[in-house]
Write an enzyme that holds these catalytic residues in place. Structure first.
Site, PDB file in Angstrom:
ATOM      1  N   ASP A  89       0.853  -1.195   0.000  1.00 33.32           N
ATOM      2  CA  ASP A  89       0.000   0.000   0.000  1.00 33.32           C
ATOM      3  C   ASP A  89       0.885   1.239   0.000  1.00 33.32           C
ATOM      4  O   ASP A  89       1.820   1.339   0.792  1.00 33.32           O
ATOM      5  CB  ASP A  89      -0.960   0.028   1.198  1.00 33.32           C
ATOM      6  CG  ASP A  89      -2.179   0.876   0.906  1.00 33.32           C
ATOM      7  OD1 ASP A  89      -3.287   0.330   0.780  1.00 33.32           O
ATOM      8  OD2 ASP A  89      -2.022   2.131   0.775  1.00 33.32           O
TER       9      ASP A  89
ATOM     10  N   ASP B 272       4.608   2.547  -4.982  1.00 32.74           N
ATOM     11  CA  ASP B 272       3.521   2.964  -5.874  1.00 32.74           C
ATOM     12  C   ASP B 272       3.435   1.954  -7.014  1.00 32.74           C
ATOM     13  O   ASP B 272       4.363   1.860  -7.830  1.00 32.74           O
ATOM     14  CB  ASP B 272       3.858   4.371  -6.401  1.00 32.74           C
ATOM     15  CG  ASP B 272       2.897   4.864  -7.453  1.00 32.74           C
ATOM     16  OD1 ASP B 272       1.958   4.122  -7.816  1.00 32.74           O
ATOM     17  OD2 ASP B 272       3.092   6.003  -7.920  1.00 32.74           O
ATOM     18  N   ILE B 273       2.331   1.206  -7.105  1.00 28.10           N
ATOM     19  CA  ILE B 273       2.235   0.152  -8.124  1.00 28.10           C
ATOM     20  C   ILE B 273       1.901   0.701  -9.514  1.00 28.10           C
ATOM     21  O   ILE B 273       1.804  -0.057 -10.465  1.00 28.10           O
ATOM     22  CB  ILE B 273       1.250  -0.974  -7.731  1.00 28.10           C
ATOM     23  CG1 ILE B 273      -0.074  -0.420  -7.217  1.00 28.10           C
ATOM     24  CG2 ILE B 273       1.873  -1.906  -6.710  1.00 28.10           C
ATOM     25  CD1 ILE B 273      -0.967   0.218  -8.200  1.00 28.10           C
TER      26      ILE B 273
ATOM     27  N   TYR C  20     -12.127   6.734 -14.296  1.00 24.03           N
ATOM     28  CA  TYR C  20     -12.264   5.512 -13.486  1.00 24.03           C
ATOM     29  C   TYR C  20     -12.970   4.411 -14.278  1.00 24.03           C
ATOM     30  O   TYR C  20     -12.531   3.257 -14.314  1.00 24.03           O
ATOM     31  CB  TYR C  20     -13.054   5.887 -12.237  1.00 24.03           C
ATOM     32  CG  TYR C  20     -13.316   4.797 -11.243  1.00 24.03           C
ATOM     33  CD1 TYR C  20     -12.345   4.437 -10.305  1.00 24.03           C
ATOM     34  CD2 TYR C  20     -14.552   4.147 -11.194  1.00 24.03           C
ATOM     35  CE1 TYR C  20     -12.605   3.456  -9.358  1.00 24.03           C
ATOM     36  CE2 TYR C  20     -14.813   3.171 -10.254  1.00 24.03           C
ATOM     37  CZ  TYR C  20     -13.832   2.833  -9.338  1.00 24.03           C
ATOM     38  OH  TYR C  20     -14.093   1.862  -8.392  1.00 24.03           O
TER      39      TYR C  20
ATOM     40  N   LYS D 211     -11.504   0.832 -15.404  1.00 26.58           N
ATOM     41  CA  LYS D 211     -12.135  -0.402 -14.921  1.00 26.58           C
ATOM     42  C   LYS D 211     -12.551  -1.300 -16.087  1.00 26.58           C
ATOM     43  O   LYS D 211     -12.520  -2.530 -15.975  1.00 26.58           O
ATOM     44  CB  LYS D 211     -13.325  -0.082 -14.021  1.00 26.58           C
ATOM     45  CG  LYS D 211     -12.934   0.553 -12.675  1.00 26.58           C
ATOM     46  CD  LYS D 211     -11.922  -0.284 -11.921  1.00 26.58           C
ATOM     47  CE  LYS D 211     -11.838   0.069 -10.439  1.00 26.58           C
ATOM     48  NZ  LYS D 211     -10.732  -0.659  -9.771  1.00 26.58           N
TER      49      LYS D 211
ATOM     50  N   THR E 197     -16.507   1.340   2.355  1.00 28.31           N
ATOM     51  CA  THR E 197     -15.125   1.797   2.580  1.00 28.31           C
ATOM     52  C   THR E 197     -15.123   3.318   2.456  1.00 28.31           C
ATOM     53  O   THR E 197     -16.144   3.918   2.108  1.00 28.31           O
ATOM     54  CB  THR E 197     -14.171   1.232   1.504  1.00 28.31           C
ATOM     55  OG1 THR E 197     -14.529   1.815   0.244  1.00 28.31           O
ATOM     56  CG2 THR E 197     -14.243  -0.289   1.411  1.00 28.31           C
TER      57      THR E 197
HETATM   58  N1  NAD Z   1     -15.734   0.125  -2.181  1.00 32.83           N
HETATM   59  C1  NAD Z   1     -16.518  -0.160  -3.198  1.00 32.83           C
HETATM   60  O1  NAD Z   1     -17.760  -0.264  -3.080  1.00 32.83           O
HETATM   61  C2  NAD Z   1     -15.928  -0.357  -4.571  1.00 32.83           C
HETATM   62  C3  NAD Z   1     -16.799  -0.420  -5.676  1.00 32.83           C
HETATM   63  C4  NAD Z   1     -16.262  -0.680  -6.929  1.00 32.83           C
HETATM   64  C5  NAD Z   1     -14.895  -0.887  -7.073  1.00 32.83           C
HETATM   65  N2  NAD Z   1     -14.065  -0.784  -5.985  1.00 32.83           N
HETATM   66  C6  NAD Z   1     -12.632  -0.996  -6.181  1.00 32.83           C
HETATM   67  O2  NAD Z   1     -12.104  -1.802  -5.137  1.00 32.83           O
HETATM   68  C7  NAD Z   1     -10.757  -1.397  -4.869  1.00 32.83           C
HETATM   69  C8  NAD Z   1     -10.586  -1.076  -3.390  1.00 32.83           C
HETATM   70  O3  NAD Z   1     -11.404   0.017  -3.053  1.00 32.83           O
HETATM   71  P1  NAD Z   1     -11.654   0.483  -1.538  1.00 32.83           P
HETATM   72  O4  NAD Z   1     -13.061   0.896  -1.499  1.00 32.83           O
HETATM   73  O5  NAD Z   1     -11.155  -0.543  -0.591  1.00 32.83           O
HETATM   74  O6  NAD Z   1     -10.723   1.801  -1.495  1.00 32.83           O
HETATM   75  P2  NAD Z   1      -9.809   2.428  -0.326  1.00 32.83           P
HETATM   76  O7  NAD Z   1      -9.598   3.844  -0.698  1.00 32.83           O
HETATM   77  O8  NAD Z   1     -10.378   2.105   1.008  1.00 32.83           O
HETATM   78  O9  NAD Z   1      -8.432   1.618  -0.474  1.00 32.83           O
HETATM   79  C9  NAD Z   1      -7.601   1.754  -1.602  1.00 32.83           C
HETATM   80  C10 NAD Z   1      -6.158   1.588  -1.150  1.00 32.83           C
HETATM   81  O10 NAD Z   1      -5.306   1.647  -2.303  1.00 32.83           O
HETATM   82  C11 NAD Z   1      -4.122   2.321  -1.934  1.00 32.83           C
HETATM   83  N3  NAD Z   1      -3.456   2.875  -3.121  1.00 32.83           N
HETATM   84  C12 NAD Z   1      -3.906   3.888  -3.925  1.00 32.83           C
HETATM   85  N4  NAD Z   1      -3.023   4.144  -4.904  1.00 32.83           N
HETATM   86  C13 NAD Z   1      -1.991   3.262  -4.734  1.00 32.83           C
HETATM   87  C14 NAD Z   1      -0.787   3.020  -5.455  1.00 32.83           C
HETATM   88  N5  NAD Z   1      -0.461   3.758  -6.533  1.00 32.83           N
HETATM   89  N6  NAD Z   1       0.042   2.036  -5.021  1.00 32.83           N
HETATM   90  C15 NAD Z   1      -0.288   1.274  -3.938  1.00 32.83           C
HETATM   91  N7  NAD Z   1      -1.414   1.492  -3.213  1.00 32.83           N
HETATM   92  C16 NAD Z   1      -2.254   2.455  -3.609  1.00 32.83           C
HETATM   93  C17 NAD Z   1      -4.605   3.419  -0.987  1.00 32.83           C
HETATM   94  O11 NAD Z   1      -3.546   3.909  -0.170  1.00 32.83           O
HETATM   95  C18 NAD Z   1      -5.691   2.690  -0.199  1.00 32.83           C
HETATM   96  O12 NAD Z   1      -5.197   2.159   1.012  1.00 32.83           O
HETATM   97  C19 NAD Z   1     -10.469  -0.218  -5.807  1.00 32.83           C
HETATM   98  O13 NAD Z   1      -9.823  -0.682  -6.972  1.00 32.83           O
HETATM   99  C20 NAD Z   1     -11.839   0.300  -6.140  1.00 32.83           C
HETATM  100  O14 NAD Z   1     -11.873   0.992  -7.362  1.00 32.83           O
HETATM  101  C21 NAD Z   1     -14.559  -0.510  -4.737  1.00 32.83           C
END
Ligand code: NAD
Length: 303
Positions: free
Chosen positions: A38, A73-74, A164, A168, A198
């Site tokens: 992360d 950073d990935i 986004y 996706k 989240t």
């Molecule tokens: N929460 C939802 O309902 C939802 C819906 C659709 C899709 N998603 C997808 O699920 C995934 C997780 O979402 P979430 O809700 O847990 O978000 P979140 O913001 O709680 O967590 C995302 C994490 O990714 C890390 N991150 C961001 N950029 C980074 C990078 N360049 N390198 C390494 N780490 C990095 C952040 O520090 C964070 O801890 C995402 O891809 C999001 O698009 C979530």
């Protein structure tokens, strides 16, 4: 504690918070050694910190599991490579790569800047590529492994998140390409479209009718990472998980075709197309008015 992943090595990006954290904890609880990646950024990708990944490693270790942190950073090739190298150097192999990291920079398309487009596409789409690229090279040699990308129901389209949504959609095509290209090496690839509470979903400008917890998503990911899923022929799939619901998305395919001899002109198409090929109505188009209302900051309509 189960044993779905006993002896496995799994790397999870975005594993410091939200869904990624739940995946890392669940994988460790089911026996996996986990690389917790992360970059520790805000929802918009700003202000990185290494503490976020380290704190999840401590949680896993406190519960008796094994984990190592990578704060890179990935969205960079070096970052994706380091995640995979850390798995191989620390634990000797990599059996699963789960790309959960994501950020949001919301803006209407006609106002969106390059600074809003590039980092979002780089974090989601390139950030899945960098890890898939490095992991698949090792998995090809191992003749086993599983890649998991994170997509969204928003791949269908989005009023105010074109960056986004495009990323996706790209992740789904990347996952399908990985499933096709790595099938003969015994490697599977699938995508997950979660809906879970989240910090990111708290920002969505609609009230999500179907939503669950990150732990629901984590259970699906642990299954997808396991031998059971591979033995059940699960590859090239997109699954939504939203609380009690799991759904599979259709594979893209031609819906209707029609043929005419003698070559097309705009005129012949205008006469022929409506009654033969026609259109496939966009489900989200009917919801656009309510979404636009929500984006103006008033109500939160159902989605
Ligand atoms: N929460 C939802 O309902 C939802 C819906 C659709 C899709 N998603 C997808 O699920 C995934 C997780 O979402 P979430 O809700 O847990 O978000 P979140 O913001 O709680 O967590 C995302 C994490 O990714 C890390 N991150 C961001 N950029 C980074 C990078 N360049 N390198 C390494 N780490 C990095 C952040 O520090 C964070 O801890 C995402 O891809 C999001 O698009 C979530």
């Amino acid at each position: 504690m189960g044993n779905f992943l006993a002896g496995r090595v799994v790397a999870v990006t975005g594993a410091g918070r939200g869904i990624g954290r739940a995946v890392a904890l669940a994988a460790a609880a089911d026996g996996a050694k986990v690389v917790v990646n992360d970059h520790g950024v805000a929802v918009d990708g700003a202000s990185p910190t290494s503490e976020v990944a380290e704190s999840v490693v401590k949680e896993i270790q406190a519960a008796g599991g094994e984990a190592v942190a990578v704060a890179d950073d990935i969205s960079t090739m070096a970052g994706g490579q380091r995640v995979v190298d850390t798995a191989v150097e620390t634990y000797g192999r990599i059996d699963g790569a789960v790309c959960v990291a994501g950020i949001l920079r919301e803006r209407m398309l006609f106002n969106m800047t390059e600074e809003e487009w590039d980092p979002v596409v780089a974090t989601h789409l390139k950030g899945t590529f960098t890890v898939f690229r490095a992991a698949s090279a090792v998995m090809r040699g191992q003749r086993s492994g599983t890649l998991i990308g994170f997509t969204s129901g928003n791949h269908q389209g989005s009023v105010s998140q074109a960056n986004y949504s495009a990323a996706k959609g790209g992740i789904i095509s990347l996952v399908r390409s990985a499933a096709l290209g790595l099938h003969k090496y015994g490697v599977t690839a699938n995508a997950v479209a979660p809906v879970a509470r989240t910090r990111m979903s708290a920002n969505v400008p609609v009230r999500l009718a179907e939503i669950g917890e990150p732990e629901d998503v984590a259970a699906l990911v642990v299954y997808l990472l396991s031998d059971r899923a591979a033995a059940q022929g699960v590859t090239g799939q997109v699954y939504t998980v939203a609380g009690p619901k799991i759904a599979v998305w259709a594979q893209p395919r031609e819906l209707r075709a029609a043929y005419a001899s003698g070559g097309w002109t705009p005129q012949t198409i205008a006469e022929f197309l409506p009654g033969s090929v026609g259109v496939d109505p966009m489900p989200m188009l009917s919801e656009v008015a309510a979404m636009e209302e929500a984006a103006r900051g008033s109500a939160r309509p159902n989605a």
